[in-house]
Motif scaffolding. Structure first.
Motif, PDB file in Angstrom:
ATOM      1  N   THR A 140       0.873  -1.230  -0.143  1.00  0.00           N
ATOM      2  CA  THR A 140       0.147  -0.086   0.001  1.00  0.00           C
ATOM      3  C   THR A 140       0.952   0.768  -0.122  1.00  0.00           C
ATOM      4  N   TRP A 141       2.171   1.396   0.682  1.00  0.00           N
ATOM      5  CA  TRP A 141       2.594   2.155   0.930  1.00  0.00           C
ATOM      6  C   TRP A 141       3.149   2.386  -0.678  1.00  0.00           C
ATOM      7  N   ARG A 142       3.859   1.748  -0.735  1.00  0.00           N
ATOM      8  CA  ARG A 142       5.192   1.806  -2.485  1.00  0.00           C
ATOM      9  C   ARG A 142       3.614   2.287  -3.537  1.00  0.00           C
ATOM     10  N   PHE A 212       2.567   0.004 -13.677  1.00  0.00           N
ATOM     11  CA  PHE A 212       3.832  -0.105 -12.487  1.00  0.00           C
ATOM     12  C   PHE A 212       2.229  -0.551 -10.778  1.00  0.00           C
ATOM     13  N   ARG A 213       1.597  -0.037 -10.806  1.00  0.00           N
ATOM     14  CA  ARG A 213       0.880  -0.779  -9.910  1.00  0.00           C
ATOM     15  C   ARG A 213       0.818  -1.961  -9.354  1.00  0.00           C
ATOM     16  N   ARG A 214       0.684  -3.288 -11.071  1.00  0.00           N
ATOM     17  CA  ARG A 214       0.743  -4.383 -10.545  1.00  0.00           C
ATOM     18  C   ARG A 214       2.366  -4.919 -10.307  1.00  0.00           C
ATOM     19  N   ALA A 215       3.055  -4.855 -11.123  1.00  0.00           N
ATOM     20  CA  ALA A 215       4.756  -4.882 -10.848  1.00  0.00           C
ATOM     21  C   ALA A 215       4.594  -4.833  -9.762  1.00  0.00           C
ATOM     22  N   CYS A 216       4.126  -3.729  -8.676  1.00  0.00           N
ATOM     23  CA  CYS A 216       4.515  -3.663  -7.400  1.00  0.00           C
ATOM     24  C   CYS A 216       4.239  -4.997  -6.788  1.00  0.00           C
ATOM     25  N   ALA A 217       2.570  -5.062  -6.810  1.00  0.00           N
ATOM     26  CA  ALA A 217       1.887  -5.386  -6.209  1.00  0.00           C
ATOM     27  C   ALA A 217       1.627  -7.727  -6.260  1.00  0.00           C
ATOM     28  N   ILE A 224      10.521   1.887  -7.447  1.00  0.00           N
ATOM     29  CA  ILE A 224      12.107   2.027  -8.719  1.00  0.00           C
ATOM     30  C   ILE A 224      11.710   1.495  -9.554  1.00  0.00           C
ATOM     31  N   GLU A 225      12.107   0.135  -8.864  1.00  0.00           N
ATOM     32  CA  GLU A 225      12.016  -1.024  -9.933  1.00  0.00           C
ATOM     33  C   GLU A 225      10.634  -1.847  -9.928  1.00  0.00           C
ATOM     34  N   LEU A 231       7.031  -0.754 -17.177  1.00  0.00           N
ATOM     35  CA  LEU A 231       7.172  -0.029 -17.775  1.00  0.00           C
ATOM     36  C   LEU A 231       8.489  -0.700 -19.286  1.00  0.00           C
ATOM     37  N   GLY A 232       9.151  -1.859 -18.826  1.00  0.00           N
ATOM     38  CA  GLY A 232       9.216  -3.066 -19.566  1.00  0.00           C
ATOM     39  C   GLY A 232       8.056  -3.986 -19.884  1.00  0.00           C
TER      40      GLY A 232
END
Length: 370
Positions: A140-142, A212-217, A224-225, A231-232
């Motif tokens: 959530t924070w990310r 971006f959000r789904r890469a994180c979650a 950053i990653e 994006l990739g």
């Protein structure tokens, strides 16, 4: 990628997985919400009506009349301090609501993404409580930081650009009519050009943020990653992503048309809902205003009644629309989560697709057929 399959699966999840509805409604409330915080009024036993010539003590004596012990200059600082205290309290309440709304928004976002992913992995429908556990995490924070890191520079840049677009209007200060007209024309042209650029970039970033959000979650990556990884994925599958974006744009246009048609067809129902909401909000407002008028004069009790009745009216009237908006939020989130999963699955199969070609190269043993 089979885009139609993704849409059908997203609708199936939206309809069957009802625990997701709660988080969709939270997302609908927090992505487009307004606040009407209640305000209070206190006293020290002095009955008063706001005005210079009507201020009464406990025994009914006119404190501002001839020989009265008070003057307006004595009371004005007190009223000013009360207004300042009320303003500060109101600002604190608004800030608190914004903080709570922001937390709820990103918890719901994380919960929707992770619950749909978990459902695809296990075929098990979790409870709302489990969803909150999935949402209330470091993810959530990310997600909040990703949104802030991407949007804040864009907002700053376009504020500066719009400020530059307004600058040519200052040529009117020179008193030269020709210069003023040229500045006006150029300023209007720059304004609409920057507005068009803002819409295009905003739309592109909104699409990228979904990945971006789904890469994180889903991948458990850092801020950053997650941006680099998402994006990739978009860059490698630009055609599939663009086609899905066009399909979802068509779905959104269709939903707008369907909503307009629904309002026209169900107009009597909407009128009935307005009446129900008016009664639900009006009765408490009348009760509060009537009871308050026994102790307070002027418009103060009715203002208090309105501050209680209007939020109740808005809440009752908005319930059906929040429910429908929540379903839309669940469907859209599910579509993009499934899209991300499909694209990642395609990438995981690509090395396997290369292996037969490598086996057929000269100097390598041919594969043994079963």
């Amino acid at each position: 990628m089979d885009h139609i399959k993704v849409l059908k699966r997203a609708w199936e999840i939206t309809w069957r997985y009802r625990a997701l509805w709660i988080f969709g409604i939270i997302l609908a409330m927090t992505t487009a919400s307004g606040f009407s915080p209640p305000q209070g009024d206190g006293g020290d036993g002095v009955r008063y009506e706001v005005g210079r010539d009507d201020f009464f003590g406990p025994n009914g004596e006119d404190l501002f009349g001839p020989g009265g012990p008070l003057h307006w200059s004595d009371v004005a600082p007190r009223i000013a301090s009360i207004l300042i205290a009320a303003g500060v309290a109101l600002a604190c309440v608004i800030v608190l609501l914004i903080v709570v709304s922001t937390i709820a928004r990103w918890v719901a976002e994380a919960a929707l993404i992770r619950m749909v992913d978990d459902y695809e992995e296990t075929e098990e429908r979790r409870s709302v409580r489990h969803g909150f556990r999935l949402g209330w995490s470091r993810t959530t924070w990310r997600l909040f930081l990703i949104n802030l890191l991407v949007n804040l520079p864009l907002v700053v840049v376009f504020v500066l650009l719009f400020g530059m677009a307004v600058a040519p209007f200052l040529l009117w200060i020179t008193g030269n009519t020709a210069a003023g007209i040229i500045g006006t024309v150029s300023g209007i042209g720059c304004f609409f050009l920057i507005l068009f650029l803002a819409i295009v970039l905003g739309t592109a970033l909104k699409l990228l943020l979904r990945f971006f959000r789904r890469a994180c979650a889903l991948e458990g990556l850092g801020v950053i990653e997650s941006i680099r990884h998402g994006l990739g994925v978009v860059r490698r599958h630009m055609l599939d992503v663009g086609l899905m974006w066009l399909i979802m744009l068509g779905v959104q246009i269709g939903l707008v048309i369907a909503t307009i048609a629904l309002v026209i067809v169900l107009f009597p129902v909407i009128i009935a809902l307005l009446i129900v909401a008016g009664v639900a909000g009006g009765v408490p407002a009348l009760i509060v205003g009537g009871l308050g008028s026994l102790f307070l004069d002027g418009a103060v009790p009715w203002v208090l009644g309105a501050l209680i009745g209007i939020p109740i009216f808005a809440l009752v009237f908005s319930v059906p629309w929040l429910f429908l908006s929540g379903l839309v939020q669940v469907f859209e989130s599910s579509v993009w989560t499934l899209t991300y999963r499909e694209l990642r699955a395609i990438e995981s199969l690509e090395p396997e697709a290369v292996e037969p070609e490598m086996q057929a190269l000269p100097g390598m043993d041919a594969p043994v057929e079963a």
